[in-house]
Design a protein around this motif. Structure first.
Motif, PDB file in Angstrom:
ATOM      1  N   SER A  72      63.479 -15.545  11.554  1.00  0.00           N
ATOM      2  CA  SER A  72      63.418 -13.615  12.318  1.00  0.00           C
ATOM      3  C   SER A  72      64.296 -13.394  10.587  1.00  0.00           C
ATOM      4  O   SER A  72      64.406 -14.478   9.476  1.00  0.00           O
ATOM      5  CB  SER A  72      65.184 -14.000  12.570  1.00  0.00           C
ATOM      6  OG  SER A  72      66.234 -15.108  12.208  1.00  0.00           O
ATOM      7  N   LEU A  73      64.270 -12.317  10.671  1.00  0.00           N
ATOM      8  CA  LEU A  73      64.357 -11.636   9.585  1.00  0.00           C
ATOM      9  C   LEU A  73      65.715 -11.364   9.520  1.00  0.00           C
ATOM     10  O   LEU A  73      65.880 -10.665  10.531  1.00  0.00           O
ATOM     11  CB  LEU A  73      63.413 -10.464   9.262  1.00  0.00           C
ATOM     12  CG  LEU A  73      62.054 -11.195   9.032  1.00  0.00           C
ATOM     13  CD1 LEU A  73      61.351  -9.957   8.686  1.00  0.00           C
ATOM     14  CD2 LEU A  73      61.223 -12.003   7.898  1.00  0.00           C
ATOM     15  N   GLY A 108      80.979 -13.505  13.028  1.00  0.00           N
ATOM     16  CA  GLY A 108      79.914 -12.505  12.360  1.00  0.00           C
ATOM     17  C   GLY A 108      80.230 -11.773  14.021  1.00  0.00           C
ATOM     18  O   GLY A 108      80.761 -12.130  14.915  1.00  0.00           O
ATOM     19  N   TYR A 109      79.473 -10.947  13.413  1.00  0.00           N
ATOM     20  CA  TYR A 109      78.814 -10.086  15.053  1.00  0.00           C
ATOM     21  C   TYR A 109      77.362  -9.654  14.479  1.00  0.00           C
ATOM     22  O   TYR A 109      77.473  -9.162  13.807  1.00  0.00           O
ATOM     23  CB  TYR A 109      79.477  -8.693  14.552  1.00  0.00           C
ATOM     24  CG  TYR A 109      79.381  -7.737  15.833  1.00  0.00           C
ATOM     25  CD1 TYR A 109      80.046  -7.993  16.863  1.00  0.00           C
ATOM     26  CD2 TYR A 109      78.663  -6.503  15.747  1.00  0.00           C
ATOM     27  CE1 TYR A 109      79.987  -6.801  17.829  1.00  0.00           C
ATOM     28  CE2 TYR A 109      78.285  -5.969  16.368  1.00  0.00           C
ATOM     29  CZ  TYR A 109      78.844  -5.508  17.417  1.00  0.00           C
ATOM     30  OH  TYR A 109      78.537  -4.797  18.322  1.00  0.00           O
ATOM     31  N   SER A 110      76.113 -10.047  15.530  1.00  0.00           N
ATOM     32  CA  SER A 110      75.166  -9.610  15.159  1.00  0.00           C
ATOM     33  C   SER A 110      74.291  -9.660  16.458  1.00  0.00           C
ATOM     34  O   SER A 110      75.644  -9.718  17.844  1.00  0.00           O
ATOM     35  CB  SER A 110      74.921 -10.835  14.921  1.00  0.00           C
ATOM     36  OG  SER A 110      74.495 -12.155  15.213  1.00  0.00           O
ATOM     37  N   GLY A 111      73.085  -9.333  16.656  1.00  0.00           N
ATOM     38  CA  GLY A 111      72.813  -9.167  17.842  1.00  0.00           C
ATOM     39  C   GLY A 111      71.152  -9.200  16.909  1.00  0.00           C
ATOM     40  O   GLY A 111      70.845  -9.382  15.984  1.00  0.00           O
ATOM     41  N   TYR A 112      69.625  -8.702  17.448  1.00  0.00           N
ATOM     42  CA  TYR A 112      68.077  -9.274  17.651  1.00  0.00           C
ATOM     43  C   TYR A 112      67.874  -8.308  18.061  1.00  0.00           C
ATOM     44  O   TYR A 112      68.036  -7.793  19.296  1.00  0.00           O
ATOM     45  CB  TYR A 112      67.939 -10.769  18.193  1.00  0.00           C
ATOM     46  CG  TYR A 112      68.422 -11.287  17.067  1.00  0.00           C
ATOM     47  CD1 TYR A 112      67.325 -12.601  15.949  1.00  0.00           C
ATOM     48  CD2 TYR A 112      69.203 -12.365  17.173  1.00  0.00           C
ATOM     49  CE1 TYR A 112      68.362 -13.476  15.063  1.00  0.00           C
ATOM     50  CE2 TYR A 112      69.964 -12.875  16.965  1.00  0.00           C
ATOM     51  CZ  TYR A 112      69.066 -13.882  15.949  1.00  0.00           C
ATOM     52  OH  TYR A 112      69.338 -14.927  15.317  1.00  0.00           O
ATOM     53  N   ILE A 113      66.849  -7.249  16.940  1.00  0.00           N
ATOM     54  CA  ILE A 113      66.006  -6.910  18.274  1.00  0.00           C
ATOM     55  C   ILE A 113      64.283  -6.823  17.962  1.00  0.00           C
ATOM     56  O   ILE A 113      64.402  -8.586  17.208  1.00  0.00           O
ATOM     57  CB  ILE A 113      65.667  -5.579  17.337  1.00  0.00           C
ATOM     58  CG1 ILE A 113      65.363  -5.605  16.122  1.00  0.00           C
ATOM     59  CG2 ILE A 113      66.641  -4.715  18.089  1.00  0.00           C
ATOM     60  CD1 ILE A 113      64.406  -5.268  15.702  1.00  0.00           C
ATOM     61  N   ALA A 114      63.105  -7.154  18.994  1.00  0.00           N
ATOM     62  CA  ALA A 114      62.296  -7.321  18.441  1.00  0.00           C
ATOM     63  C   ALA A 114      61.223  -6.388  17.916  1.00  0.00           C
ATOM     64  O   ALA A 114      61.342  -5.338  18.539  1.00  0.00           O
ATOM     65  CB  ALA A 114      61.161  -8.052  19.809  1.00  0.00           C
ATOM     66  N   ASP A 115      59.998  -6.323  16.369  1.00  0.00           N
ATOM     67  CA  ASP A 115      59.510  -5.188  16.337  1.00  0.00           C
ATOM     68  C   ASP A 115      58.649  -4.718  17.050  1.00  0.00           C
ATOM     69  O   ASP A 115      58.485  -5.764  18.260  1.00  0.00           O
ATOM     70  CB  ASP A 115      59.298  -5.622  14.909  1.00  0.00           C
ATOM     71  CG  ASP A 115      58.185  -6.576  14.900  1.00  0.00           C
ATOM     72  OD1 ASP A 115      57.305  -6.550  15.672  1.00  0.00           O
ATOM     73  OD2 ASP A 115      57.257  -5.829  13.923  1.00  0.00           O
TER      74      ASP A 115
END
Length: 144
Positions: A72-73, A108-115
């Motif tokens: 992942s980037l 922390g605080y995070s999420g993921y998207i897929a391009d």
């Protein structure tokens, strides 16, 4: 020789659509771009976009089905609110919301998207990382 990444190149199915997606997220198209490849300038790195099949051919490897690539980037931002804003904007531009931003076990605080091509991007706020909030460039202390 110093550790550095100058360019990250993503194999894409539709170069025009992918270029539109990333420029809408703030990457700047450059004069280095050509009909078959796009080079987008970020704050501290260049993002290359190239046909998935052509990239495989250039690397002398087989084209394999697109799925989880074990990579992942990431974009690190200055606050939870900034993460939410970036995430929602990416989705409006055509990203798939893989995991909505949330507080995570490491503090922390995070999420993921897929391009549009399935490349995963994590968008995060990490209160333990120091960096330049205007560019998102991190500066971590080396182990002594």
């Amino acid at each position: 020789m110093g550790a550095n990444i100058s360019i990250v190149t993503l194999g894409v199915a539709d170069l025009v659509r992918s270029t539109q997606f990333y420029t809408a997220l703030g990457w700047a198209d450059t004069t280095a771009s050509q009909e078959s490849v796009t080079f987008l300038q970020g704050h501290s790195i260049v993002l290359g976009l190239y046909s998935h099949a052509a990239l495989a051919e250039d690397a002398n490897t087989e084209v394999t089905p697109i799925g989880f690539r074990g990579v992942s980037l990431a974009v690190n931002l200055e606050s939870e609110a900034a993460v939410d804003t970036w995430f929602d904007h990416a989705v409006l531009q055509g990203a798939h919301p893989q995991k909505r931003p949330e507080k995570v076990f490491w503090g922390g605080y995070s999420g993921y998207i897929a391009d549009p091509n399935g490349h995963l991007w994590e968008v995060a706020y990490n209160p333990f990382f120091q960096g330049d909030p205007s560019t998102g460039q991190l500066k971590l202390e080396p182990k002594t």
